[in-house]
Design an enzyme around this catalytic site. Structure first.
Site, mmCIF file in Angstrom:
data_model
loop_
_atom_site.group_PDB
_atom_site.id
_atom_site.type_symbol
_atom_site.label_atom_id
_atom_site.label_comp_id
_atom_site.label_asym_id
_atom_site.label_seq_id
_atom_site.Cartn_x
_atom_site.Cartn_y
_atom_site.Cartn_z
ATOM 1 N N GLU A 91 31.897 4.318 66.389
ATOM 2 C CA GLU A 91 33.205 3.708 66.134
ATOM 3 C C GLU A 91 33.063 2.197 65.961
ATOM 4 O O GLU A 91 33.607 1.599 65.029
ATOM 5 C CB GLU A 91 34.173 3.981 67.304
ATOM 6 C CG GLU A 91 34.531 5.427 67.516
ATOM 7 C CD GLU A 91 33.572 6.145 68.461
ATOM 8 O OE1 GLU A 91 32.412 5.707 68.584
ATOM 9 O OE2 GLU A 91 33.989 7.148 69.055
ATOM 10 N N GLU A 112 34.732 7.807 84.376
ATOM 11 C CA GLU A 112 33.404 7.929 83.770
ATOM 12 C C GLU A 112 32.328 7.837 84.859
ATOM 13 O O GLU A 112 31.248 8.407 84.723
ATOM 14 C CB GLU A 112 33.202 6.846 82.695
ATOM 15 C CG GLU A 112 32.082 7.174 81.715
ATOM 16 C CD GLU A 112 32.065 6.289 80.473
ATOM 17 O OE1 GLU A 112 32.701 6.632 79.471
ATOM 18 O OE2 GLU A 112 31.394 5.240 80.508
HETATM 19 O O1 F6P Z 1 31.976 6.348 76.015
HETATM 20 C C1 F6P Z 1 30.672 6.212 76.374
HETATM 21 C C2 F6P Z 1 30.157 4.817 76.315
HETATM 22 O O2 F6P Z 1 28.773 4.944 76.364
HETATM 23 C C3 F6P Z 1 30.675 3.927 77.450
HETATM 24 O O3 F6P Z 1 30.032 4.114 78.640
HETATM 25 C C4 F6P Z 1 30.462 2.596 76.843
HETATM 26 O O4 F6P Z 1 31.141 1.601 77.540
HETATM 27 C C5 F6P Z 1 30.993 2.822 75.457
HETATM 28 O O5 F6P Z 1 30.525 4.121 75.136
HETATM 29 C C6 F6P Z 1 30.595 1.825 74.420
HETATM 30 O O6 F6P Z 1 29.213 1.720 74.300
HETATM 31 P P1 F6P Z 1 28.536 0.476 73.598
HETATM 32 O O7 F6P Z 1 28.872 -0.749 74.387
HETATM 33 O O8 F6P Z 1 27.079 0.775 73.610
HETATM 34 O O9 F6P Z 1 29.081 0.372 72.210
#
Ligand code: F6P
Length: 574
Positions: free
Chosen positions: A220, A361
Site C-alpha cells: 500500500e 497486533e
Molecule cells: O500490518 C502489518 C505491518 O507489518 C505493521 O506491523 C506495520 O506497522 C505496517 O505493516 C507497516 O509496515 P512498514 O512500516 O514496513 O511499511
C-alpha cells in the site's frame, strides 16, 4: 485447545486467582467503593499522572495475587531483558528497544554488544537540522518555494502513532503557534479516495513527501509513494524528487533504489517494532516538520520519564505494570473480551485507533512464545471514542449490555479553555462532569427499588435498571502537552508489553497479518493476467472466482480505454 503445560495456567498464582474469582463475584463495586482504605491503596501517581483503579472489580487481595502471578511469570526479569537488549522477539530474532529512541543522549543501551544511543541521537540531530531548514525556508522546493505542506505516507505503525500524536498536538497552543502556516497530512490507505482527499488543495511546488515504511516493501505504502512521485514529477520533472521526497526506513538500500538520495533518508533499526516506532524517525520527522524539533523532543522526554519509572518502580506503584495486571485480571479471570478507551479530550480522538493496533497486533496471539497453543484467550478487543461522543453512541451497551472494562482518560487543564459568562461551569468542566459521572454510573448502577422510589412505573423498571458493578479505571493528566502525550503513549506501550509478558506470548511479532497479504498478491496476479492476456481466473474457490469475475467484468464495462488512465484521473483533478 491443548494446554500449555508448564505455562501460566500451572502456576500457583493462576490457580489461586481462578478460585478468587468466586469471592469477587459476591462483591459489588458500590460496596467496594465504600472502603476508603481500599480506594486509597488503588490510587497511584507518577510524574503528574494520577491513576485511580478503585473501580476495578478487585480487592487488595486480588492485587497481591496478581503480583504473585507477575513474580511466577518472571515479569521483572522480562522487563530487564527488554531494556537489556536481549532478543526477546524470538520469532524474528530481534531485541525490542523502542525505549532507546527516547533515551537521554548520555544513556547507555546495549544491543548486541553496542551502545545504540549515539546512533539514535545522530538521526535525531539530522532530523532537527533538516526540519529546521525546511521550516526556515533554507530547504526549498524545485521552483524555489518554501515547502509548507508535508504528506507522510505510511500505514499501520508507520501511520497510526504519528497521527495520534499529531492530532493531540495540533490544538496545544505552543504547538499550534509553531505550526502556523504549515500542514501535515497523512496518506495511508491504498484506496485512491485517500490520495484524492490528501491531494485536494495541495500544490506540488510547496509539498514535501515523507515516505515512511520500516521495510520499504509494504504494498500500500509503495504504491502510494509511486503515486505521489508521479504527482510531483508530472509537473516538476524527475529531478524534483530530490527536493520533494524524503524517506524514513530501516531499508536504506530500497530507499535508494526508489530514487531517493540516502542523504535524504532517515534511518531506524530492526529493533524497533512498527507499532512501537512513533518515537523513531517515523513520528519524529513529520512531527518536527510540523511543530519544530523542540516540541517533539519534549514528547520524547515524556515517554522517557515513563520508561525510567517502568524500569525501576516497585510493581505496587508502577503505572504500566498495574494497568497490565488489571487487563490480565479482566480478560483472563473475569472473562471480559473487550476494553473501551474513552479519552475526555477531542485532541485524543486518534488515541483509541493507535491503541487498537498497538494492543491487538501485539497481544492477539494464539500460541505461547515457544509455539504451544494457548489454553486461554489473550489480548482485548479495543475500541473507543472521545467522550462525550461515545456516550451518545455505544455507551448504552456498556451500561446495560455486555461488561466492557473502560479506561477513562481526563485532563485537568484544557488545551483550549472556553467559558461563557453566566454558565455554571466552563465548557471543559462540562466535558469533565461526564468523565466523573460515567465511572460512577458504571460502578453503582441503579436498582429497581431506587427507580420505584422515584415513581417509575413497574412496566419500565426493568428497562431503566442499571446493574452497575461494571469496572473502569481513570487516568487524570495535568494537561495535554507534548510531554504528557509522550507519557500517555509510553504508559500504554509498556502496559501492553506487561500483558504479553504475563500471558507468556511474543507481543512483538505479527505473523497474523501475513496470510491476507500473500493471498492479495495472488489476486493481483490473476487480475493482471485476465486483463493483459485474457487468462481465465483460476485457483480460487467457487465463491472468490465468481465474485472476482463479476468485479473484473464490471470494471471492464466502466473503463474501456487503456487501464493506465485510471490512476492519473485522481491526479488530474488537482
Ligand atoms: O500490518 C502489518 C505491518 O507489518 C505493521 O506491523 C506495520 O506497522 C505496517 O505493516 C507497516 O509496515 P512498514 O512500516 O514496513 O511499511
Amino acid at each position: 485447545m491443548s494446554s500449555a503445560r508448564g505455562g501460566i495456567v500451572d502456576t500457583k498464582a493462576w490457580q489461586e486467582l481462578k478460585s478468587h474469582v468466586g469471592e469477587i463475584s459476591k462483591l459489588h463495586l458500590k460496596d467496594l467503593l465504600g472502603d476508603k482504605a481500599r480506594c486509597e491503596s488503588m490510587m497511584k501517581e507518577y510524574d503528574g499522572i494520577a491513576l485511580d483503579f478503585s473501580r476495578q472489580r478487585a480487592t487488595q487481595d486480588t492485587f497481591q495475587k496478581l503480583f504473585q502471578l507477575a513474580k511466577e511469570m518472571k515479569l521483572k526479569d522480562k522487563i530487564d531483558r527488554m531494556f537489556g537488549g536481549d532478543h526477546i522477539n524470538s520469532t524474528e530474532d530481534r531485541p525490542v528497544l523502542h525505549v532507546a529512541l527516547r533515551a537521554p543522549r548520555e544513556a547507555l543501551i546495549a544491543c548486541d554488544g553496542k551502545n545504540v544511543v549515539p546512533e539514535v541521537w545522530e538521526v535525531l540531530d539530522k532530523m532537527k537540522d533538516f526540519s529546521n531548514r525546511v521550516r526556515e525556508g533554507q530547504w526549498l522546493g524545485a521552483t524555489g518555494k518554501p515547502l509548507t505542506d508535508v504528506v507522510a505516507i505510511g500505514i499501520g505503525g508507520s501511520f497510526l502513532g504519528p497521527l495520534f500524536v499529531h492530532t493531540a498536538m495540533q490544538t496545544e497552543p505552543g504547538c499550534a503557534r509553531l505550526a502556523k502556516g504549515r500542514r501535515l497530512l497523512f496518506l495511508s490507505n491504498v484506496d485512491p479516495i485517500d490520495a484524492a482527499f490528501t491531494l485536494k488543495g495541495l500544490s506540488q511546488e510547496t509539498t514535501l513527501v515523507v515516505i515512511v515504511s520500516k521495510t520499504f516493501t509494504t504494498v500500500e505504502t509503495m504504491l502510494n509513494a509511486r503515486t505521489m512521485r508521479t504527482w510531483i514529477t508530472s509537473t516538476l520533472g524527475p529531478a524534483a524528487v530530490a527536493k520533494h521526497m524524503v524517506a524514513v526506513s530501516t531499508n536504506l538500500k530500497l530507499v535508494k533504489e526508489f530514487g531517493i538520495d540516502p542523504a535524504n533518508a532517515f534511518a531506524f533499526w530492526d529493533w524497533v517494532g512498527g507499532r512501537y516506532s512513533v518515537c523513531s524517525a517515523v513520528g519524529v520527522l513529520p512531527l518536527a516538520l510540523q511543530y519544530g524539533f523542540a516540541n517533539v523532543n519534549e514528547f520524547l522526554e515524556g515517554a522517557s520519564s515513563i520508561d525510567s519509572h517502568f524500569r525501576v518502580a516497585p510493581f505496587e506503584r508502577n503505572l504500566p505494570v498495574l494497568l497490565g495486571l488489571i487487563s490480565v485480571w479482566n480478560v483472563s479471570f473475569l472473562g471480559c473480551p473487550a476494553r473501551a478507551i474513552l479519552p475526555y479530550s477531542q485532541a485524543l480522538q486518534k488515541f483509541a485507533p493507535h491503541i487498537q493496533q498497538l494492543s491487538m497486533e501485539s497481544n492477539g496471539k494464539g500460541v505461547s512464545i515457544d509455539g504451544t497453543p494457548l489454553p486461554y484467550e489473550t489480548g482485548e478487543i479495543d475500541f473507543g471514542e472521545p467522550g462525550t461522543n461515545g456516550q451518545h453512541s455505544f455507551y448504552q451497551l456498556i451500561h446495560q449490555g455486555r461488561i466492557i472494562p473502560c479506561d477513562f482518560v481526563g485532563i485537568i487543564k484544557s488545551q483550549q479553555p472556553m467559558y461563557l459568562s453566566g454558565e455554571p461551569v466552563s465548557n471543559h468542566d462540562e466535558l469533565m462532569c461526564n468523565f466523573f459521572a460515567q465511572a460512577d454510573a458504571l460502578a453503582y448502577g441503579k436498582t429497581p427499588d431506587e427507580l420505584r422510589a422515584e415513581g417509575v412505573p413497574d412496566s419500565l423498571v426493568p428497562h431503566k435498571t442499571f446493574t452497575g458493578n461494571r469496572p473502569s479505571l481513570s487516568l487524570l493528566l495535568p494537561n495535554l502537552t507534548p510531554y504528557t502525550i509522550g507519557q500517555l503513549l509510553a504508559i500504554y506501550e509498556h502496559r501492553i508489553a506487561v500483558q504479553g509478558f504475563i500471558w507468556g506470548i511474543n507481543s512483538f511479532d505479527q505473523w497474523g497479518v501475513e496470510l491476507g497479504k500473500s493471498l492479495a498478491g495472488k489476486v493481483r496476479n490473476q487480475m493482471h493476467l485476465w486483463r493483459t492476456k485474457g487468462k481465465v481466473v483460476e485457483g480460487f474457490n467457487y465463491s472468490t472466482t465468481t465474485l472476482l469475475n463479476r468485479y473484473l467484468k464490471g470494471k471492464a464495462q466502466i473503463y474501456s480505454a487503456s487501464y493506465g488512465v485510471f490512476p492519473s484521473e485522481v491526479i488530474r483533478k488537482n
